[in-house]
Design an enzyme around this catalytic site. Sequence first.
Site, PDB file in Angstrom:
ATOM      1  N   ILE A  53       0.828  -1.210   0.000  1.00 55.69           N
ATOM      2  CA  ILE A  53       0.000   0.000   0.000  1.00 55.69           C
ATOM      3  C   ILE A  53       0.866   1.265   0.000  1.00 55.69           C
ATOM      4  O   ILE A  53       0.638   2.179  -0.796  1.00 55.69           O
ATOM      5  CB  ILE A  53      -0.978  -0.023   1.203  1.00 55.69           C
ATOM      6  CG1 ILE A  53      -1.922  -1.237   1.060  1.00 55.69           C
ATOM      7  CG2 ILE A  53      -1.776   1.275   1.282  1.00 55.69           C
ATOM      8  CD1 ILE A  53      -2.815  -1.506   2.246  1.00 55.69           C
ATOM      9  N   GLU A  87     -12.814  -1.475  17.422  1.00 56.93           N
ATOM     10  CA  GLU A  87     -13.761  -1.422  16.298  1.00 56.93           C
ATOM     11  C   GLU A  87     -14.927  -2.348  16.578  1.00 56.93           C
ATOM     12  O   GLU A  87     -14.688  -3.465  17.068  1.00 56.93           O
ATOM     13  CB  GLU A  87     -13.057  -1.824  14.996  1.00 56.93           C
ATOM     14  CG  GLU A  87     -11.963  -0.844  14.599  1.00 56.93           C
ATOM     15  CD  GLU A  87     -11.254  -1.226  13.295  1.00 56.93           C
ATOM     16  OE1 GLU A  87     -11.704  -2.166  12.618  1.00 56.93           O
ATOM     17  OE2 GLU A  87     -10.247  -0.577  12.972  1.00 56.93           O
ATOM     18  N   HIS A 121     -13.465   1.603   8.712  1.00 59.53           N
ATOM     19  CA  HIS A 121     -12.593   0.506   8.268  1.00 59.53           C
ATOM     20  C   HIS A 121     -13.138  -0.157   6.993  1.00 59.53           C
ATOM     21  O   HIS A 121     -13.407  -1.363   6.983  1.00 59.53           O
ATOM     22  CB  HIS A 121     -12.427  -0.554   9.375  1.00 59.53           C
ATOM     23  CG  HIS A 121     -11.266  -1.479   9.113  1.00 59.53           C
ATOM     24  ND1 HIS A 121     -10.592  -2.146  10.114  1.00 59.53           N
ATOM     25  CD2 HIS A 121     -10.643  -1.839   7.949  1.00 59.53           C
ATOM     26  CE1 HIS A 121      -9.628  -2.888   9.583  1.00 59.53           C
ATOM     27  NE2 HIS A 121      -9.647  -2.714   8.270  1.00 59.53           N
TER      28      HIS A 121
HETATM   29  P1  NAD Z   1       2.711  -5.057   3.406  1.00 57.23           P
HETATM   30  O1  NAD Z   1       3.086  -6.253   4.194  1.00 57.23           O
HETATM   31  O2  NAD Z   1       2.847  -5.111   1.921  1.00 57.23           O
HETATM   32  O3  NAD Z   1       3.532  -3.768   3.909  1.00 57.23           O
HETATM   33  C1  NAD Z   1       3.730  -3.484   5.244  1.00 57.23           C
HETATM   34  C2  NAD Z   1       5.086  -2.848   5.388  1.00 57.23           C
HETATM   35  O4  NAD Z   1       5.293  -2.504   6.762  1.00 57.23           O
HETATM   36  C3  NAD Z   1       6.241  -3.765   4.978  1.00 57.23           C
HETATM   37  O5  NAD Z   1       6.992  -3.207   3.924  1.00 57.23           O
HETATM   38  C4  NAD Z   1       7.065  -3.892   6.251  1.00 57.23           C
HETATM   39  O6  NAD Z   1       8.463  -3.952   5.997  1.00 57.23           O
HETATM   40  C5  NAD Z   1       6.703  -2.615   6.982  1.00 57.23           C
HETATM   41  N1  NAD Z   1       7.011  -2.667   8.392  1.00 57.23           N
HETATM   42  C6  NAD Z   1       6.933  -3.716   9.252  1.00 57.23           C
HETATM   43  N2  NAD Z   1       7.356  -3.343  10.472  1.00 57.23           N
HETATM   44  C7  NAD Z   1       7.708  -2.056  10.381  1.00 57.23           C
HETATM   45  C8  NAD Z   1       8.214  -1.109  11.297  1.00 57.23           C
HETATM   46  N3  NAD Z   1       8.456  -1.443  12.570  1.00 57.23           N
HETATM   47  N4  NAD Z   1       8.471   0.132  10.867  1.00 57.23           N
HETATM   48  C9  NAD Z   1       8.233   0.509   9.573  1.00 57.23           C
HETATM   49  N5  NAD Z   1       7.760  -0.354   8.653  1.00 57.23           N
HETATM   50  C10 NAD Z   1       7.498  -1.611   9.059  1.00 57.23           C
HETATM   51  O7  NAD Z   1       1.212  -4.702   3.834  1.00 57.23           O
HETATM   52  P2  NAD Z   1       0.155  -3.854   2.999  1.00 57.23           P
HETATM   53  O8  NAD Z   1      -0.661  -4.768   2.149  1.00 57.23           O
HETATM   54  O9  NAD Z   1       0.836  -2.689   2.393  1.00 57.23           O
HETATM   55  O10 NAD Z   1      -0.795  -3.393   4.200  1.00 57.23           O
HETATM   56  C11 NAD Z   1      -0.391  -2.364   5.086  1.00 57.23           C
HETATM   57  C12 NAD Z   1      -1.386  -2.249   6.231  1.00 57.23           C
HETATM   58  O11 NAD Z   1      -2.687  -1.940   5.725  1.00 57.23           O
HETATM   59  C13 NAD Z   1      -1.555  -3.542   7.034  1.00 57.23           C
HETATM   60  O12 NAD Z   1      -1.641  -3.226   8.388  1.00 57.23           O
HETATM   61  C14 NAD Z   1      -2.884  -4.075   6.573  1.00 57.23           C
HETATM   62  O13 NAD Z   1      -3.481  -4.892   7.565  1.00 57.23           O
HETATM   63  C15 NAD Z   1      -3.650  -2.767   6.369  1.00 57.23           C
HETATM   64  N6  NAD Z   1      -4.838  -2.872   5.520  1.00 57.23           N
HETATM   65  C16 NAD Z   1      -5.926  -2.097   5.834  1.00 57.23           C
HETATM   66  C17 NAD Z   1      -7.079  -2.163   5.068  1.00 57.23           C
HETATM   67  C18 NAD Z   1      -8.260  -1.289   5.366  1.00 57.23           C
HETATM   68  O14 NAD Z   1      -9.371  -1.605   4.936  1.00 57.23           O
HETATM   69  N7  NAD Z   1      -8.090  -0.185   6.044  1.00 57.23           N
HETATM   70  C19 NAD Z   1      -7.133  -3.042   3.981  1.00 57.23           C
HETATM   71  C20 NAD Z   1      -5.985  -3.793   3.654  1.00 57.23           C
HETATM   72  C21 NAD Z   1      -4.845  -3.696   4.434  1.00 57.23           C
END
Ligand code: NAD
Length: 353
Positions: free
Chosen positions: A172, A281, A301
């Site tokens: 994302i 939530e 959400h």
């Molecule tokens: P992803 O796994 O592709 O990316 C997450 C990134 O966070 C990774 O690059 C990882 O290296 C980084 N990370 C981990 N620990 C870290 C730290 N301590 N400091 C900085 N970076 C760190 O995940 P994604 O698909 O990009 O999703 C990101 C977030 O969005 C997740 O929490 C996911 O659950 C959430 N999400 C929310 C919705 C929504 O409806 N709001 C939908 C989908 C995903």
Amino acid sequence: MPNPKVFIFAPADTESLKELEDAGCSLVLGSANWSDPTGDTTEKLAEMASGADALAGTSIKGAYISKDVLQASEGLRIIAKYTVGVDEVDVDAATALGILVTHAPTEANWGGVAETMVTKMLTLLKNTRQRDRHMKTGGAWRDLSLTGTHVGTREEDGYEGIVIGLIGLGRIGGRVSKLMAPWGMRIVAYDPYVAEERFRELGVERLGLDDLLKQSDVVSLHVVLTKETHHMIGARGFGLMKPNAIFINTSRGPAVDEPALVKALQDGVIGGAALDVFETEPLPMDSPLRDLGDNVLLSPHMSSHNFGAGLTPGIKWGTADILHALRGEEPEHIYNPEALPQWRERFAGRSLI
Ligand code: NAD
């Protein structure tokens, strides 16, 4: 043939249920659903998971798929999440028990979150709500208090645009940087787990967390929720941010110390916030976040829930993963490959359907 039991703790459709039943599965359905993700208690989940060969569902919010739930069935092969994120599952316990966890980071799910982040950012920076209300309530023409912020670079007069700070440069965070790249502003990110090459390819500048917080006009959180990222932004972090900075969280509520965020907004430590996710939530009706006015933009959400996308592809991935596991075949979208050696010993080649 045995009649494998699949416990769907948070069902989301009927088609996949039919597919599983047609394959000979007996289904048990939990009470969580898309509109009310609260779900059953952990005790109730363990009761319903008893004897299950597979668990599946979207996210649940009230309870945790704990070790007790996982141990409720000796033959449990898989926990298949229909969405991105496995933070409500005790993945370490699953791995130790040789149970596979799969998840569904489909573009339908994560792409919509990136689009929503940009929407929220622009809504706040351009005073969209205030301008609209101003017109509809008959305010004076062109009130200067409605002046917005120019976001991108304007080469002709050397204006460099604002600075966008992404915490987490995964799917994302990376997509947000691509969506914003043509605007030409400075995009910085903090992600210690991402290689230099990805930063280079995306044209994003790597910064330490404190520097990112100090230098960014918009700070947007895109981390997975882990022990390390739990409350990673709190009073200290908000204190480092610029007084007019905007904070956006579309990742997971518990990554932020929510009372500290409320205080930072109330005290004017930061300029505004846009939130799709919350520590609890559904967001409690008496949450102070609901009373903070136009500089705080809330959504329930559902960043990834959009026409043309939604959960359908993720449910398809999850259902295919369950059927593979029940056939004794390795599913495709494994989150904890460390569990595979034990899993292969127990289940490989042993089909239940
Ligand atoms: P992803 O796994 O592709 O990316 C997450 C990134 O966070 C990774 O690059 C990882 O290296 C980084 N990370 C981990 N620990 C870290 C730290 N301590 N400091 C900085 N970076 C760190 O995940 P994604 O698909 O990009 O999703 C990101 C977030 O969005 C997740 O929490 C996911 O659950 C959430 N999400 C929310 C919705 C929504 O409806 N709001 C939908 C989908 C995903």
